[in-house]
Design an enzyme around this catalytic site. Structure first.
Site, mmCIF file in Angstrom:
data_model
loop_
_atom_site.group_PDB
_atom_site.id
_atom_site.type_symbol
_atom_site.label_atom_id
_atom_site.label_comp_id
_atom_site.label_asym_id
_atom_site.label_seq_id
_atom_site.Cartn_x
_atom_site.Cartn_y
_atom_site.Cartn_z
ATOM 1 N N LYS A 196 4.722 -18.454 -20.643
ATOM 2 C CA LYS A 196 5.595 -18.696 -20.279
ATOM 3 C C LYS A 196 5.921 -19.480 -18.389
ATOM 4 O O LYS A 196 6.974 -19.810 -18.297
ATOM 5 C CB LYS A 196 5.825 -17.017 -18.924
ATOM 6 C CG LYS A 196 5.259 -15.676 -19.892
ATOM 7 C CD LYS A 196 5.447 -14.353 -18.969
ATOM 8 C CE LYS A 196 5.444 -13.258 -19.487
ATOM 9 N NZ LYS A 196 3.847 -13.279 -20.649
ATOM 10 N N GLN A 261 2.129 -0.818 -20.276
ATOM 11 C CA GLN A 261 0.806 -1.458 -21.752
ATOM 12 C C GLN A 261 0.612 -2.960 -21.623
ATOM 13 O O GLN A 261 1.585 -3.357 -21.370
ATOM 14 C CB GLN A 261 1.171 -1.045 -22.367
ATOM 15 C CG GLN A 261 1.601 0.619 -22.725
ATOM 16 C CD GLN A 261 -0.367 1.147 -23.093
ATOM 17 O OE1 GLN A 261 -1.608 -0.159 -24.191
ATOM 18 N NE2 GLN A 261 -0.985 1.762 -23.023
ATOM 19 N N SER A 263 0.251 -6.484 -23.631
ATOM 20 C CA SER A 263 0.251 -6.850 -24.531
ATOM 21 C C SER A 263 -1.136 -7.324 -25.572
ATOM 22 O O SER A 263 -0.721 -7.715 -27.049
ATOM 23 C CB SER A 263 0.398 -8.318 -25.216
ATOM 24 O OG SER A 263 0.200 -9.925 -23.994
ATOM 25 N N HIS A 266 -7.767 -6.985 -24.041
ATOM 26 C CA HIS A 266 -8.760 -7.332 -24.043
ATOM 27 C C HIS A 266 -8.415 -8.086 -22.482
ATOM 28 O O HIS A 266 -7.153 -8.518 -22.062
ATOM 29 C CB HIS A 266 -8.980 -9.212 -24.829
ATOM 30 C CG HIS A 266 -10.454 -9.866 -23.639
ATOM 31 N ND1 HIS A 266 -11.553 -9.786 -25.009
ATOM 32 C CD2 HIS A 266 -10.319 -10.405 -22.654
ATOM 33 C CE1 HIS A 266 -12.538 -9.429 -23.841
ATOM 34 N NE2 HIS A 266 -11.948 -10.501 -22.555
ATOM 35 N N HIS A 268 -7.232 -8.527 -18.776
ATOM 36 C CA HIS A 268 -6.949 -10.112 -18.585
ATOM 37 C C HIS A 268 -6.148 -9.924 -17.101
ATOM 38 O O HIS A 268 -4.963 -8.686 -16.870
ATOM 39 C CB HIS A 268 -5.712 -10.823 -19.553
ATOM 40 C CG HIS A 268 -4.792 -10.479 -19.785
ATOM 41 N ND1 HIS A 268 -4.493 -9.266 -21.050
ATOM 42 C CD2 HIS A 268 -3.379 -10.610 -20.057
ATOM 43 C CE1 HIS A 268 -3.977 -9.020 -21.341
ATOM 44 N NE2 HIS A 268 -2.901 -9.654 -21.171
#
Length: 350
Positions: A196, A261, A263, A266, A268
């Protein structure tokens, strides 16, 4: 038959447009669906922010340093870079107009492009415009609907790109900080720029910290026993990141948060300049949870932590979880709450 080049520029040139997935005039972002060599591809184009020649800090009366943006006399600045002007209208002391500003790849690029290729149906659903709903995910719903989905998303090589970053040196030139040793593997993490961020303007700083632990997929896996680990992570991030950017951003100017939720499954952590309003719902309530709040909440949830908590969040209709059971559960929740059904025909406001 020789293999076609797969560098970024070559792939973009071979992109064949199919449709517009989404267009957001507020964030100045557009997502396009197309094909490259007969495989689905997604290009996301984002208008870049205005750049200044230099950002410095000057001491203020309270002992802190404040940002000073200067050198707007630069040939690519939003003033001297103006090449064309067209007035729209004026009224008293107010004037509106359009302009063309001089562009340069290094000093003033027009847009940031992201490419996903080959893109899976899951990628396409994620970027496609969709309706969102707030759903209350109970521990029972998590175990019955969400957990099997997460396990599926962690198999079949879907997280290979994460492992490539952690262990294979992928994107190593972009890594801002890495803390890893075989002796203390579970305490390790690395920080790199998120897709981003354009990597240039600190006002829109957006980083991601990826941990080496593999037993935590989402906040659902966080227990009280993980609280000190999270505190250490939070303190390390706030200590390290400012120094990586010559202290042009302060520890208390970092919004450190987790998505649910997420993306990808794992664990992060997102690190965002507090000036940055976020893209889409990346820092919105119903998606983002401040790491400080997670740490505090673990004081009250018992040994099992977030596994025993009902979590309310926004879910898009294109997300696989919506059709796998969350849509049906939301309908039941509204009925139990006594919320009337929406009429099939609404003629407008009276």
């Amino acid at each position: 038959m020789s293999q076609l080049p797969t560098d970024f520029a070559s792939l973009i040139k071979r992109f064949q447009f199919v449709s517009v997935l989404d267009s957001n005039p507020q964030t100045k972002v557009m997502s396009l669906l197309g094909t490259i060599d007969n495989k689905d591809a997604i290009i996301t184009a984002e208008k870049t922010h205005f750049l200044f020649d230099e950002t410095v800090r000057r001491p203020s009366q309270d002992g802190r340093s404040t940002p000073v943006l200067y050198n707007c006399e630069n040939e690519y600045s939003c003033i001297n870079g103006i090449q064309e002007l067209k007035e729209i209208t004026s009224n008293d002391i107010y004037y509106w107009g359009l302009s063309v500003i001089k562009q340069d790849m290094e000093s003033n690029p027009t847009a940031k492009l992201n490419l996903i290729w080959p893109a899976t149906p899951i990628h396409i659903k994620k970027y496609e415009q969709q309706n969102f709903h707030l759903v209350r995910e109970t521990p029972e719903m998590y175990k019955r609907i969400v957990q099997p989905y997460i396990e599926e998303m962690c198999n079949n090589g879907r997280l290979k790109w994460v492992n490539n970053i952690l262990y294979e040196g992928a994107e190593s030139e972009r890594v801002v900080y890495k803390d890893f040793s075989e002796e203390n593997k579970d305490d390790g993490f690395l920080i790199l720029p998120d897709m981003k961020w354009d990597g240039m303007n600190l006002d829109s700083l957006y980083l991601v910290a990826i941990v080496y632990r593999t037993d935590i997929k989402t906040i659902r896996d966080l227990r009280y026993s993980d609280r000190q680990w999270l505190i250490n992570l939070n303190n390390k991030i706030r200590s390290i990141v400012p120094g990586c950017y010559n202290y042009a951003v302060h520890p208390d100017e970092l919004r450190i948060l987790v998505h649910y939720q997420p993306s990808y499954y794992h664990f992060h952590i997102h690190i965002v300049n507090i000036k940055h309003p976020g893209l889409g719902n990346s820092i919105a309530a119903g998606k983002a949870i401040l790491l400080e709040d997670i740490i505090e909440m673990l004081n009250y949830l018992g040994p099992e932590g977030y596994m025993n908590k009902t979590i309310t969040y926004a879910i898009g209709e294109n997300h696989d979880l919506w059709k796998r059971g969350l849509e049906e559960e939301l309908t039941k929740q509204l009925e139990r709450d006594g919320i009337p059904k929406i009429p099939k025909i609404v003629n407008g406001f009276k």
